[in-house]
Enzyme design. Structure first.
Site, PDB file in Angstrom:
ATOM      1  CD  GLU A 137      -2.772   1.338   2.455  1.00  0.00           C
ATOM      2  OE1 GLU A 137      -2.687   0.478   3.349  1.00  0.00           O
ATOM      3  OE2 GLU A 137      -3.568   2.277   2.497  1.00  0.00           O
ATOM      4  CE  LYS A 141      -5.990  -0.179   1.757  1.00  0.00           C
ATOM      5  NZ  LYS A 141      -6.661  -0.795   2.906  1.00  0.00           N
TER       6      LYS A 141
END
Ligand code: 13P
Length: 340
Positions: free
Chosen positions: A174, A216
């Site tokens: 992420e 992400k």
């Protein structure tokens, strides 16, 4: 299950990930917004409400837990991770230890938590986790992000991802480019492209098996204080353009964070993204606030609101399930209210 099978299961059609991994200080902020004090019992009660939602597995493939939560139990005594597994939902764990100022880079941060990570991964596997999450934070500003900051964060993400795979956990990678600021959508696209290039370069250097990972990212959005008005279709096109330039086709899925968008905005944009099909990867969600804000509002700490709060979660999950097929529209939103 193999890394590849777990990654694919997390982005199964019509489903996405519930990010319920707020650190204790972040959870305190979320609870304060609805007038609640953050004690261990309140956090447990709230997480139990989320995880015990009947029918959650219909649109939720996995849940990211926080260290405290993966050690907690339902009132019945069943550990949260075990109950998720029994409901057909894959338990995951946030493993980063938040951000710290990056020395010699004013106003920039790097994510910490690499020390002892392999031992922590082994413990989380024993506690029932099958995937993990590490969040890097990049701020856009004048002359920022610097290459030094981007490289430091990309390197840490790649070291984390390699260690996760070594222990049999699917890493969710992420790198969040924050929406805060006065920058344009075009500038967000430029920075997101720069960051993702650095991340995939580092993942390759650290020998990460991309087919056993998920990305992400942020959506490509105008800065929240820019005043720039952009339609959902343009946001989707800008986002897909950056992703196609940077994310290898072997990555099975991209699970967007919501990053401060309203629940309906996040859904509308996920829907617009899925209308840009076909793409090499599944385009799904791993929302925190965009799934949970209506739940907290409906609950407000009162046991008598539990059913309404769970209906709010299910309603949002259902809307995002539709968005995954590009089948959402604003006039379907009242079904959420009906559900309450
Ligand atoms: P938001 O969807 O609220 O951005 O949270 C997702 C997340 O897990 C951030 O790390």
């Amino acid at each position: 299950m193999s890394l590849h099978a777990t990654a694919i299961a997390l982005v199964e059609a019509g489903k996405g990930v519930l990010a319920a991994d707020e650190s204790t200080p972040t959870m305190a902020k979320r609870l304060a917004r609805v007038g609640l004090e953050s004690t261990e019992d309140v956090r447990r009660d709230y997480r139990e409400l989320l995880l015990a939602t009947p029918g959650l597995a219909e649109h939720v493939s996995g849940v990211i837990l926080f260290d405290e939560t993966i050690r907690q139990h339902h009132a019945s005594g069943v550990p949260f991770a075990q109950a998720l597994r029994e409901a057909g939902i894959i338990p995951g764990i946030k493993v980063d230890r938040g951000t710290t100022p990056l020395p010699r880079f004013p106003d920039e941060v790097v994510t910490q938590g690499l020390d002892g990570l392999s031992e922590r991964f082994a413990e989380y596997v024993a506690l029932g986790a099958s995937f993990a999450k590490w969040r890097a934070v990049i701020r856009i500003g004048p002359d920022r992000p610097t290459a030094g900051c981007v490289d430091a964060n990309a390197h840490a993400l790649a070291r984390y991802a390699a260690a996760a795979q070594e222990t049999g956990l699917v890493p969710i990678v992420e790198p969040e480019v924050l929406m805060d600021g006065t920058h344009s959508m075009e500038r967000c696209a430029e920075v997101t492209r720069q960051v993702l290039r650095a991340v995939y370069d580092q993942l390759a250097r650290q020998r990460v098996d991309l087919a056993g990972t998920l990305l992400k990212p942020n959506m490509v959005l105008p800065g929240s204080e820019s005043g720039q008005q952009v339609g959902d279709g343009d946001i989707a096109l800008a986002t897909v353009g950056v992703l196609r330039d940077t994310v290898p086709a072997s990555v099975p899925g991209i699970v967007f964070l919501s990053g401060g968008q309203s629940p309906q905005e996040a859904t509308a944009r996920l829907d617009a993204l899925n209308r840009c099909a076909p793409q090499p990867w599944q385009l799904s969600f791993s929302f925190g606030r965009a799934l949970q804000a209506p739940v907290l509002d409906a609950w407000a700490g009162r046991p008598e609101n539990r059913t309404a709060a769970q209906a709010a979660l299910l309603g949002r999950a259902r809307m995002n399930g539709l968005a995954r097929r590009g089948a959402w529209s604003a006039d379907l939103e009242p079904t959420l209210l009906d559900a309450r």
